[in-house]
Motif scaffolding. Structure first.
Motif, PDB file in Angstrom:
ATOM      1  N   ALA A 120      -4.407  54.113  24.319  1.00 20.40           N
ATOM      2  CA  ALA A 120      -3.129  53.986  23.609  1.00 20.40           C
ATOM      3  C   ALA A 120      -2.522  55.344  23.240  1.00 20.40           C
ATOM      4  CB  ALA A 120      -3.298  53.117  22.372  1.00 20.40           C
ATOM      5  N   PRO A 121      -3.304  56.293  22.725  1.00 23.28           N
ATOM      6  CA  PRO A 121      -2.673  57.571  22.371  1.00 23.28           C
ATOM      7  C   PRO A 121      -2.046  58.250  23.587  1.00 23.28           C
ATOM      8  CG  PRO A 121      -4.843  57.371  21.356  1.00 23.28           C
ATOM      9  CD  PRO A 121      -4.721  56.233  22.325  1.00 23.28           C
ATOM     10  N   GLU A 122      -2.724  58.196  24.718  1.00 22.10           N
ATOM     11  CA  GLU A 122      -2.158  58.782  25.937  1.00 22.10           C
ATOM     12  C   GLU A 122      -0.864  58.053  26.305  1.00 22.10           C
ATOM     13  OE1 GLU A 122      -5.338  58.130  25.447  1.00 22.10           O
ATOM     14  OE2 GLU A 122      -6.529  59.836  26.131  1.00 22.10           O
ATOM     15  N   PHE A 123      -0.855  56.746  26.145  1.00 21.39           N
ATOM     16  CA  PHE A 123       0.340  55.963  26.497  1.00 21.39           C
ATOM     17  C   PHE A 123       1.525  56.348  25.621  1.00 21.39           C
ATOM     18  CE2 PHE A 123       2.529  51.635  26.165  1.00 21.39           C
ATOM     19  CZ  PHE A 123       3.216  51.773  27.356  1.00 21.39           C
ATOM     20  N   PHE A 124       1.319  56.347  24.336  1.00 23.13           N
ATOM     21  CA  PHE A 124       2.432  56.589  23.410  1.00 23.13           C
ATOM     22  C   PHE A 124       2.907  58.039  23.420  1.00 23.13           C
ATOM     23  CE2 PHE A 124       3.241  52.716  20.920  1.00 23.13           C
ATOM     24  CZ  PHE A 124       2.181  51.918  21.332  1.00 23.13           C
TER      25      PHE A 124
END
Lengths: 352, 352, 352, 352
Positions: free
Chosen positions: C92-96
């Motif tokens: 998720a952090p990479e996505f956002f």
């Protein structure tokens, strides 16, 4: 007089009560619980099929997650030019798909029809990897101009889509209103007419926050759980969403809520049509009304406390235009619209 | 007879020789070398300004990297419907911008004009964060229908853009052809008429692979070096790109190459206009010709070995359409087009 | 006996009741309503500051959205190797963040300390754009091994962070438990000790789905509303989230809920420490217990219906290791943990 | 004395001459030309297989594009802690993969070995979608500490990888040096030992800008052409890349260039080992030397005009450390390193 949107009211009492019921006791987190299983089952019963179902809390999430399963980042998504997904959801589809492109393929027509689609696809470049290839169509049911896609509309779109290997996504933010308006079965309005994935929206019609992504084609759902998790849409207390859906679907509660909204809209639209100063831009087929009215009428209504929004002029049909004294407004009724509100609106709108 | 594209030929002898010259000796990697510094300086002299300059090897990279500095992922980029950047570069802009949206705002006009832009912007929703806000316009010079934006065209676009806080990017894949055709200074065709960032393409007009992103507004370039590196576009042996640019710009070599391409196109266009079976869809303003010809002529030309492409019918102006026996084709001349090729094409195309 | 996670129970009665209260009547959508305003105000009162506050429905969304405001896509985020954000939230952090990098900087220590951070930063390459520069630290309070960061811990981390221009994010999924355990003010545990952004989690401690992202530094919040919208985390019926927060914060309800959870954990941990077959991997500082127990004890507990999870062996401190007959397990208490459950667990775990 | 990097010199005469040869005449654009076909064929002959081959201009592009074909955005990529791809390529892998995570799995060992990998994979969480699952390993040949993976090393890594369904990517920026150093066939060093995809780098060993992504497993290459195009790495004049590869591979030119670089490194390393003030951190197995030397020696060398870089202290093996008077430096030889440069370096480095 609240006609701004069907998301300006809360949840129905039945839905609310079921959230409380589901609140008791312990369950596993992240949707691995009996409430969620039961809600999945209910959806499959409602749609007379064996779909893969996933819950999320917002319509934008449902739409974008669904679309991200239909296209690769170097492909395109086609929609009506008024589509919520292209107008009102920021660049969410681009975000979730990793940068696929959204293209609107209509201009003045109220619905995407098979000919629009065919014409666009015939002209679209096919020289990959240079050209970005269309891979999905998304349409809303009820759509953003208040119109309902009939099974025939959908089947014709499916035929063209299949020739060009496009998937079809339906944004069912107002799907309940469409089912109620047409009295056609959920199955017939979706997978039996070629829909591959449905965003089934319950929020606008009686829930607080409850959307289901329903994959009639299991293969398309392969990555969904990963996509939902990494976008932060897998809620830990899954029963919040499931309990709403259960109450909503059981005993046709959803259709009763929708029927109320639709009937108030029908009544309101009928009265406005008789108002010599007002004309409807589009027929009222469910719970939305697009009305062209004098600015002074708009002002009088606002002064009386009516809530509603002006609409983009590109929401007009081909044969219509606004003169300087007119505005296009959108009126939306909900499960919670009071007959008195409608009466008052009609009265205030009457010519003086 | 090669009229397929100006990228189907190689580099000029002068450019090639300079790659060899720059090959000698050791330098620091990644553009930290004297060749690169000198090439930057030459570009600034050519444009009579103090721009920040970055080299990359492909036009798609130059365009997308430039655009990624102009918009946030929740904003939109406006272009002509025939723009290379929206038709022929896959979803590169979406990729580099982290999912901003590309929208085409014309339909049958040959160039974006200020009125198009104004009309679109007036109708665009401004209800952030729901609506995605336009933040940049991109246009090509020479554009994809062979037309040249005059300083007045650009200034009017700038005026509208400023009102709505849009930046303007120019895709200068054929910028040399535009300068040569108009005899207007590079400065006047760019920053003096409101262009914020230019993709200065040398590949199509005499280099092998050399594109510069030229930021007339330094602030916009802030993240460029990060974006170029993480997209793999920072070459370790920077002199490959710099040496091409040096040879290309010195002694007006670029303009001589472009002048040749343009003059062959002018000659070809002139002859085709006199051909009673052929008409031009658009005036030939630089080195591209869009011609409507009978299918049998197309066939005869192909049989004689002529290379050229059919063009999308949506490349036609509003007043034009194709009948069943006609096709729209694009012819492009290059610095390396031989007079004999042009002669032969004219002759074979002549009515039988 | 439910010790699997504090998200396996529902909401407190008070929170639930307030959802129902807020359900009445019409409001504007998307958080533009009085409930939301009031909840924002309450958070600011609680933290004795003027923070910018945003609500979302999941902890993963809160964390990733917060982090996406702290780093650029070519920068890195540092965390403890056991951080929820790096272990349990997919990518998720990479996505956002659009592809920033997450790096874990510890190994066997229970908390990130200033020395860890300093050592890592001293060794990190600073040759941009080649090296990805650290730009944020994220830590959990209570952390993933049940430990609490004291104001001194935080201040020392801040000092190092400032030298290297790093922002600090706190994942407060169990922030209530930390406040209750330390009896230190929310302000002192956050912005007064250098925290820039807090994910304030209410879901794990008495709500159904309610997380706040609290920006003590307004500048960092600039893009938040865009990021929330395009990731589908802006709920249309905003009062669902606001009503939970209001009930949760008013009258110190949140701290009472946390105090109960903590006290049950303390009691359980105390008993387990006295069990000669069991040892604690980490001190129990709030509502999580990490216990090393014989496999036969684990089995007996499971058979008796106890819910809890085995933990990764990399969750052990440096001086500990497991032999073949042992397992590391995590026990979590909640606001809803019954004294009887704790008693039964202690009893079943007792050596036979 | 240029020992900074093997990218600080130009191309070999033979490679340069072939760029000029390929420059003549017209071809189709975008790699649809005979030069490119011939270069593909040569690579397949060199590797004794039927691989799918794609050319790009930079090593970062080759690596990141290759990795993007091996992992989904919710998976992870494992590498050595000194890997170029994790240290020196910004967050390119995150960008190209759409946000997959890069994790380094070693600490002080010079190469990733099967045990490292096995240990990491045994501890990695497998609770999808919460945990991000490892899906690929990437290793460099020659690696970033100058060490060569032997076929046995690779086969053991393959065995572990297959158990856990990981693909293996080889960053062959210095693959020529590895083949020359081991005298093992390209096939044996890659697909016959389990490598799925190779970035075959020609730039560092005699070309100007030429990298090939070689897919031994065709299925993995399915999306490559889309990914290359939308990241701007499909050059229009494809012969620029192809001509370099042709000259490089024909008549074992590449291996002759590598042999020269390696032999100069061997000679230099041998001399430094005899220098009582200097010790090698790692054995010199190809064309890189990691030497621990006194600061005063470093200074003397710099003053004499030697180019080389200090290296990160985390590049030291477990048994080594630096005292205050020492530094770790990296020396790299190239195809163009002159014997005189090596002699001079040895002499200046000699104790005074």
């Amino acid at each position: 007089m609240f006609f701004g949107s069907d998301n300006q009211t809360g949840a129905s009492d039945k839905v609310l009560a079921n959230i409380a019921t589901a609140n008791n006791g312990h369950t596993h987190g992240y949707g691995d619980d009996d409430w969620t299983k039961r809600a999945h089952r209910l959806i499959n019963e409602t749609f007379e099929c064996d779909a893969r179902v996933f819950f999320v809390a917002s319509g934008t999430a449902a739409n974008s997650l669904a679309l991200s399963c239909l296209v690769r980042p170097w492909e395109t998504i086609l929609s009506h030019h008024e589509a919520h997904v292209i107008i009102d959801e920021s660049t969410a589809p681009e975000f979730f798909t990793g940068g696929a492109r959204q293209i609107s393929i209509t201009n003045t027509a109220g619905k995407i029809d098979a000919k629009h689609l065919q014409r666009f696809l015939n002209q679209a470049g096919t020289d990959v990897p240079h050209n970005a290839k269309p891979a999905a169509v998304t349409l809303a049911q009820v759509n953003e101009l208040g119109l309902v896609y009939q099974p025939d509309d959908l089947s014709r779109l499916k035929e063209v889509s299949q020739q060009h290997k496009l998937s079809i996504h339906m944004d069912g933010a107002r799907f309940a209103n469409a089912v109620s308006a047409t009295q056609i079965s959920p199955a017939k309005l979706t997978w039996q007419s070629g829909i591959d994935v449905l965003s089934l929206g319950a929020t606008k019609c009686g829930c607080l926050a409850a959307e289901a992504v329903v994959f009639f084609d299991h293969a398309l759902a392969e990555d969904f759980e990963h996509r939902r998790k990494r976008s932060g849409h897998l809620l830990s207390k899954g029963r919040l969403l499931a309990s709403q859906f259960i109450a909503w679907l059981e005993d046709d509660h959803w259709l009763k809520l929708a029927a109320h909204a639709n009937s108030q809209a029908t009544r309101l639209a009928g009265a406005l049509e008789k108002n010599p100063e007002i004309r409807l831009a589009w027929p009222c087929e469910a719970n939305e009304i697009f009305a062209i009215m004098p600015k002074h009428t708009e002002q009088r209504l606002k002064k009386s406390g009516a809530e509603f929004y002006r609409w983009y002029s590109h929401g007009l049909p081909a044969h219509e235009s606004l003169n300087d004294t007119e505005v296009l407004v959108r009126l939306v009724t909900s499960f919670n619209t009071q007959a008195e509100e409608v009466n008052e609106f009609i009265e205030v709108a009457a010519p003086r």
